[in-house]
Design a protein around this motif. Structure first.
Motif, PDB file in Angstrom:
ATOM      1  N   GLU A  54       0.852  -1.190   0.000  1.00  0.00           N
ATOM      2  CA  GLU A  54       0.000   0.000   0.000  1.00  0.00           C
ATOM      3  C   GLU A  54       0.880   1.229   0.000  1.00  0.00           C
ATOM      4  N   GLU A  55       0.442   2.224  -0.769  1.00  0.00           N
ATOM      5  CA  GLU A  55       1.228   3.446  -0.912  1.00  0.00           C
ATOM      6  C   GLU A  55       0.272   4.598  -1.202  1.00  0.00           C
ATOM      7  N   LEU A  56       0.457   5.707  -0.511  1.00  0.00           N
ATOM      8  CA  LEU A  56      -0.314   6.898  -0.826  1.00  0.00           C
ATOM      9  C   LEU A  56       0.032   7.331  -2.245  1.00  0.00           C
ATOM     10  N   THR A  57      -0.992   7.580  -3.045  1.00  0.00           N
ATOM     11  CA  THR A  57      -0.811   7.981  -4.427  1.00  0.00           C
ATOM     12  C   THR A  57      -1.472   9.333  -4.640  1.00  0.00           C
ATOM     13  N   VAL A  58      -0.746  10.257  -5.251  1.00  0.00           N
ATOM     14  CA  VAL A  58      -1.289  11.557  -5.616  1.00  0.00           C
ATOM     15  C   VAL A  58      -1.752  11.442  -7.067  1.00  0.00           C
ATOM     16  N   VAL A  59      -3.016  11.784  -7.312  1.00  0.00           N
ATOM     17  CA  VAL A  59      -3.571  11.734  -8.666  1.00  0.00           C
ATOM     18  C   VAL A  59      -3.820  13.168  -9.127  1.00  0.00           C
ATOM     19  N   VAL A  60      -3.188  13.536 -10.228  1.00  0.00           N
ATOM     20  CA  VAL A  60      -3.348  14.864 -10.806  1.00  0.00           C
ATOM     21  C   VAL A  60      -4.167  14.724 -12.077  1.00  0.00           C
ATOM     22  N   SER A  61      -5.255  15.490 -12.178  1.00  0.00           N
ATOM     23  CA  SER A  61      -6.088  15.515 -13.378  1.00  0.00           C
ATOM     24  C   SER A  61      -5.891  16.849 -14.083  1.00  0.00           C
ATOM     25  N   TRP A  62      -5.714  16.776 -15.389  1.00  0.00           N
ATOM     26  CA  TRP A  62      -5.496  17.987 -16.184  1.00  0.00           C
ATOM     27  C   TRP A  62      -6.231  17.850 -17.506  1.00  0.00           C
ATOM     28  N   ILE A  63      -7.033  18.846 -17.842  1.00  0.00           N
ATOM     29  CA  ILE A  63      -7.666  18.918 -19.151  1.00  0.00           C
ATOM     30  C   ILE A  63      -6.838  19.894 -19.967  1.00  0.00           C
ATOM     31  N   ALA A  64      -6.227  19.381 -21.021  1.00  0.00           N
ATOM     32  CA  ALA A  64      -5.302  20.178 -21.823  1.00  0.00           C
ATOM     33  C   ALA A  64      -6.027  21.321 -22.534  1.00  0.00           C
ATOM     34  N   GLU A  65      -5.362  22.467 -22.574  1.00  0.00           N
ATOM     35  CA  GLU A  65      -5.903  23.617 -23.277  1.00  0.00           C
ATOM     36  C   GLU A  65      -5.959  23.316 -24.772  1.00  0.00           C
ATOM     37  N   SER A  66      -6.957  23.865 -25.442  1.00  0.00           N
ATOM     38  CA  SER A  66      -7.139  23.595 -26.871  1.00  0.00           C
ATOM     39  C   SER A  66      -5.928  24.007 -27.695  1.00  0.00           C
ATOM     40  N   SER A  67      -5.230  25.064 -27.288  1.00  0.00           N
ATOM     41  CA  SER A  67      -4.044  25.493 -28.044  1.00  0.00           C
ATOM     42  C   SER A  67      -2.940  24.439 -27.998  1.00  0.00           C
ATOM     43  N   LEU A  68      -2.811  23.758 -26.868  1.00  0.00           N
ATOM     44  CA  LEU A  68      -1.802  22.697 -26.764  1.00  0.00           C
ATOM     45  C   LEU A  68      -2.203  21.473 -27.579  1.00  0.00           C
ATOM     46  N   ILE A  69      -3.486  21.206 -27.630  1.00  0.00           N
ATOM     47  CA  ILE A  69      -3.957  20.060 -28.408  1.00  0.00           C
ATOM     48  C   ILE A  69      -3.756  20.338 -29.896  1.00  0.00           C
ATOM     49  N   SER A  70      -4.179  21.517 -30.360  1.00  0.00           N
ATOM     50  CA  SER A  70      -4.085  21.820 -31.794  1.00  0.00           C
ATOM     51  C   SER A  70      -2.638  21.928 -32.265  1.00  0.00           C
ATOM     52  N   SER A  71      -1.727  22.329 -31.368  1.00  0.00           N
ATOM     53  CA  SER A  71      -0.314  22.426 -31.744  1.00  0.00           C
ATOM     54  C   SER A  71       0.424  21.100 -31.582  1.00  0.00           C
ATOM     55  N   GLY A  72      -0.269  20.100 -31.022  1.00  0.00           N
ATOM     56  CA  GLY A  72       0.358  18.796 -30.823  1.00  0.00           C
ATOM     57  C   GLY A  72       1.313  18.750 -29.642  1.00  0.00           C
ATOM     58  N   LYS A  73       1.230  19.727 -28.734  1.00  0.00           N
ATOM     59  CA  LYS A  73       2.176  19.802 -27.618  1.00  0.00           C
ATOM     60  C   LYS A  73       1.632  19.260 -26.299  1.00  0.00           C
ATOM     61  N   ALA A  74       0.382  18.848 -26.257  1.00  0.00           N
ATOM     62  CA  ALA A  74      -0.210  18.386 -24.998  1.00  0.00           C
ATOM     63  C   ALA A  74       0.518  17.167 -24.441  1.00  0.00           C
ATOM     64  N   ASP A  75       0.816  16.193 -25.302  1.00  0.00           N
ATOM     65  CA  ASP A  75       1.534  15.002 -24.834  1.00  0.00           C
ATOM     66  C   ASP A  75       2.918  15.364 -24.300  1.00  0.00           C
ATOM     67  N   GLN A  76       3.563  16.325 -24.916  1.00  0.00           N
ATOM     68  CA  GLN A  76       4.888  16.758 -24.462  1.00  0.00           C
ATOM     69  C   GLN A  76       4.812  17.385 -23.080  1.00  0.00           C
ATOM     70  N   VAL A  77       3.804  18.226 -22.846  1.00  0.00           N
ATOM     71  CA  VAL A  77       3.624  18.840 -21.524  1.00  0.00           C
ATOM     72  C   VAL A  77       3.355  17.750 -20.490  1.00  0.00           C
ATOM     73  N   ALA A  78       2.504  16.795 -20.836  1.00  0.00           N
ATOM     74  CA  ALA A  78       2.176  15.697 -19.921  1.00  0.00           C
ATOM     75  C   ALA A  78       3.408  14.868 -19.591  1.00  0.00           C
ATOM     76  N   THR A  79       4.170  14.529 -20.607  1.00  0.00           N
ATOM     77  CA  THR A  79       5.368  13.707 -20.402  1.00  0.00           C
ATOM     78  C   THR A  79       6.426  14.447 -19.597  1.00  0.00           C
TER      79      THR A  79
END
Length: 106
Positions: A54-79
């Motif tokens: 058992e381990e405490l886990t921090v879960v972060v949720s993020w909805i990517a901004e449309s500008s990051l999605i359209s530029s293809g940079k959302a995955d890069q920010v996430a990674t």
């Protein structure tokens, strides 16, 4: 829209206190997702060699901004965020869940 969820373990094998790993997660999330994100803490579990772990886990949720999605940079920010936590908290891995969603605000 794309929603990312990051599962960040806090067991650092003694290299950081759990509280410091949690603070790192919160700080990196604020720096990486300045236009908004959510954080919750959960009980993470898996089967180890000697039984359940058992381990405490921090879960972060993020909805990517449309500008990051359209530029293809959302995955890069996430990674980049996941790698920064992985390295800073001495993790073997960080799980990233990626979902296409339909959402709106009122």
């Amino acid at each position: 829209m794309i929603k990312y969820e990051f599962y960040l373990g806090t067991d650092t094998k003694g290299r950081l206190d759990e509280a410091d790993a949690i603070k790192l997660a919160y700080r990196l999330a604020a720096e990486s997702f300045p236009y908004g994100h959510s954080i919750r803490e959960e009980d993470g579990r898996w089967m180890g060699e000697d039984g359940p772990v058992e381990e405490l886990t921090v879960v972060v949720s993020w909805i990517a901004e449309s500008s990051l999605i359209s530029s293809g940079k959302a995955d890069q920010v996430a990674t980049t965020f996941a790698k920064a936590y992985k390295d800073g908290a001495y993790q073997e891995a960080v799980l990233i869940e990626k979902q296409s969603i339909n959402a709106f605000t009122v």
